[in-house]
Scaffold this motif. Structure first.
Motif, PDB file in Angstrom:
ATOM      1  N   ALA A  22       0.857  -1.183   0.000  1.00 29.07           N
ATOM      2  CA  ALA A  22       0.000   0.000   0.000  1.00 29.07           C
ATOM      3  C   ALA A  22       0.894   1.233   0.000  1.00 29.07           C
ATOM      4  CB  ALA A  22      -0.927   0.010   1.218  1.00 29.07           C
ATOM      5  N   LYS A  59      -2.553   1.044  -9.192  1.00 26.69           N
ATOM      6  CA  LYS A  59      -3.734   0.178  -9.277  1.00 26.69           C
ATOM      7  C   LYS A  59      -3.425  -1.084 -10.077  1.00 26.69           C
ATOM      8  CE  LYS A  59      -7.293   0.963  -7.829  1.00 26.69           C
ATOM      9  NZ  LYS A  59      -7.844   0.691  -6.484  1.00 26.69           N
ATOM     10  N   LYS A  78      -2.679  -0.792  -2.715  1.00 26.94           N
ATOM     11  CA  LYS A  78      -3.742   0.023  -2.118  1.00 26.94           C
ATOM     12  C   LYS A  78      -3.250   1.464  -1.969  1.00 26.94           C
ATOM     13  CE  LYS A  78      -6.695  -3.345  -1.490  1.00 26.94           C
ATOM     14  NZ  LYS A  78      -7.963  -3.400  -2.259  1.00 26.94           N
ATOM     15  N   VAL A 125      -3.825   5.140  -0.147  1.00 27.80           N
ATOM     16  CA  VAL A 125      -4.422   6.040   0.834  1.00 27.80           C
ATOM     17  C   VAL A 125      -3.921   7.445   0.515  1.00 27.80           C
ATOM     18  CG1 VAL A 125      -4.676   6.634   3.265  1.00 27.80           C
ATOM     19  CG2 VAL A 125      -4.477   4.230   2.592  1.00 27.80           C
ATOM     20  N   GLU A 162     -11.287   8.511  -8.211  1.00 27.30           N
ATOM     21  CA  GLU A 162     -11.772   7.144  -8.398  1.00 27.30           C
ATOM     22  C   GLU A 162     -10.646   6.111  -8.315  1.00 27.30           C
ATOM     23  OE1 GLU A 162     -11.323   8.821 -12.667  1.00 27.30           O
ATOM     24  OE2 GLU A 162     -11.901   9.529 -10.674  1.00 27.30           O
ATOM     25  N   TYR A 163      -9.390   6.559  -8.428  1.00 25.62           N
ATOM     26  CA  TYR A 163      -8.267   5.621  -8.369  1.00 25.62           C
ATOM     27  C   TYR A 163      -7.869   5.267  -6.937  1.00 25.62           C
ATOM     28  CZ  TYR A 163      -7.421   6.231 -13.367  1.00 25.62           C
ATOM     29  OH  TYR A 163      -7.551   6.241 -14.734  1.00 25.62           O
ATOM     30  N   ILE A 164      -8.232   6.105  -5.981  1.00 26.80           N
ATOM     31  CA  ILE A 164      -7.756   5.875  -4.611  1.00 26.80           C
ATOM     32  C   ILE A 164      -8.712   4.970  -3.841  1.00 26.80           C
ATOM     33  CG2 ILE A 164      -6.613   8.124  -4.610  1.00 26.80           C
ATOM     34  CD1 ILE A 164      -8.836   9.016  -2.602  1.00 26.80           C
ATOM     35  N   ASP A 165      -8.188   4.372  -2.774  1.00 21.70           N
ATOM     36  CA  ASP A 165      -9.010   3.510  -1.918  1.00 21.70           C
ATOM     37  C   ASP A 165      -9.540   4.260  -0.701  1.00 21.70           C
ATOM     38  OD1 ASP A 165      -8.632   0.735  -3.179  1.00 21.70           O
ATOM     39  OD2 ASP A 165      -6.580   1.475  -3.031  1.00 21.70           O
ATOM     40  N   ALA A 166      -8.845   5.321  -0.283  1.00 24.14           N
ATOM     41  CA  ALA A 166      -9.307   6.120   0.864  1.00 24.14           C
ATOM     42  C   ALA A 166      -8.631   7.485   0.830  1.00 24.14           C
ATOM     43  CB  ALA A 166      -9.009   5.418   2.181  1.00 24.14           C
ATOM     44  N   THR A 204      -5.769   3.144   8.487  1.00 26.13           N
ATOM     45  CA  THR A 204      -6.627   2.845   7.343  1.00 26.13           C
ATOM     46  C   THR A 204      -5.938   1.888   6.381  1.00 26.13           C
ATOM     47  OG1 THR A 204      -7.753   4.987   7.509  1.00 26.13           O
ATOM     48  CG2 THR A 204      -7.857   3.867   5.386  1.00 26.13           C
ATOM     49  N   MET A 236      -7.338  -1.923   5.488  1.00 23.79           N
ATOM     50  CA  MET A 236      -7.731  -2.366   4.144  1.00 23.79           C
ATOM     51  C   MET A 236      -6.901  -3.570   3.689  1.00 23.79           C
ATOM     52  SD  MET A 236      -6.403   0.617   1.498  1.00 23.79           S
ATOM     53  CE  MET A 236      -7.574   1.800   2.148  1.00 23.79           C
ATOM     54  N   ARG A 268     -13.843   5.471   3.900  1.00 24.33           N
ATOM     55  CA  ARG A 268     -13.231   5.847   2.627  1.00 24.33           C
ATOM     56  C   ARG A 268     -12.821   7.317   2.604  1.00 24.33           C
ATOM     57  NH1 ARG A 268     -13.525   7.500  -2.629  1.00 24.33           N
ATOM     58  NH2 ARG A 268     -12.375   6.141  -4.074  1.00 24.33           N
TER      59      ARG A 268
END
Length: 334
Positions: A108, A127, A132, A134, A144-148, A299, A303, A311
């Motif tokens: 991550a 991605k 992951k 953050v 839209e590419y990020i996880d949080a 976070t 994940m 998120r």
């Protein structure tokens, strides 16, 4: 001859015993040896040790140093590894360093982009590699590419600076802005400030705005030019505290004691400035890199473990000025 043959046989027996002992996995009493269950548990715990990358805008900025320290503290407490690289405000360097971290096998990344638009190809690579993401402190453009996302209410930070200026200068006046279009956190702060002034309809006019790249030296140079061209400016809104220090230095050189300077961060340097008997700094919209860093690290861990996480998280901001600076101290971050 018989004696020589006997010595050879003894040597063979000893070597065999050593080989047998080296391969044997259980020696001594059961208390001295790990059971199969314990070994399995240890293996599972070892598998949960993650490697997490960290890339922030500029590790020469005390804010990001504090953010990284908070991330590192959480990760190391839980047995995870942190890989930190410093792009030094260079978007190309950040892109190259992210590729290096992907090659190093990070699970991550905690990321604050130098340029919120130019970072998009790196997000795509992350991605594609199953890393992951953050996003911390300042947002990327393509969310839209990020996880949080973990950061502060940057719009609110600018707004409370604008509201404070309205109270101090109810008759309005000329205003200058020190900004950085490539950093969305600063964009939102400047927008919050401008919209607060516009809504008040008190006669404030933005007469100058400079792209400082978020850097002290550029803020100092820009402020010197602005104040030389228009010494009647009543306030300078700065996108962060480093810029506010530059603006304050320029105001001192120009001998302008009545101008009001605003920053965002709540850094030790600005809080020390607020402790002075005479200062042009009106206040700083404070945020907490400690809280942001710890939340970002937790976070990322959650994940990767497949556990629940939020998120989007927006940490509260608040004004620190002469009246309350003693509550927060000047030696560190709140």
């Amino acid at each position: 001859m018989r004696k020589q043959r006997l010595l050879i046989m003894l040597s063979v027996i000893m070597i065999g015993a050593l080989i047998f002992t080296g391969c044997k996995k259980s020696v001594g009493t059961p208390e001295d040896n790990a059971t199969k269950e314990e070994a399995k548990k240890d293996a599972e715990e070892e598998q949960e040790a993650f490697c997490i990358g960290f890339s922030a805008i500029d590790m020469g900025n005390p804010y990001f140093i504090t953010l990284e320290n908070a991330v590192r503290e959480v990760l190391e407490e839980e047995g995870h590894k942190l890989v930190m690289k410093d792009p030094g405000t260079d978007p190309d360097a950040q892109a190259s360093q992210i590729q290096e971290m992907i090659a190093e096998g990070i699970d991550a990344i905690i990321l604050s982009p130098v340029d919120w638009e130019a970072i998009t190809p790196s997000l795509q690579e992350l991605k594609g590699a199953g890393v992951k993401i953050v996003n911390a402190d300042t947002q990327v453009k393509e969310m839209e590419y990020i996880d949080a996302y973990i950061g502060s209410d940057n719009y609110g930070a600018g707004a409370i600076c604008g509201e404070d200026l309205i109270e101090r200068r109810p008759d309005g006046g000329k205003v200058a802005l020190l900004e950085c279009p490539t950093q969305n956190s600063i964009n939102e702060r400047i927008t919050g400030f401008e919209e607060a002034l516009a809504a008040a309809e008190k006669g404030f006019e933005v007469v100058a705005r400079e792209d400082t790249g978020g850097e002290f030296e550029r803020a100092l140079d820009a402020s010197e030019r602005i104040l030389k061209e228009d010494p009647d400016i009543v306030a300078i809104m700065c996108g962060n505290d480093q810029l506010a220090v530059g603006a304050t230095t320029a105001a001192n050189v120009a001998g302008l004691d009545e101008i009001l300077i605003y920053g965002v961060d709540g850094s030790p340097d600005i809080k020390k400035e607020l402790k002075k008997a005479e200062t042009q700094v009106a206040g700083t919209a404070a945020q907490s890199p400690i809280n942001i860093g710890k939340r970002a690290a937790k976070t990322a861990i959650n994940m990767l473990k497949g556990e629940a996480y939020e998120r989007e998280v927006y940490e509260e901001v608040f004004m620190i000025d002469k009246d309350n600076v003693d509550m927060y101290g000047t030696d560190g971050w709140q």
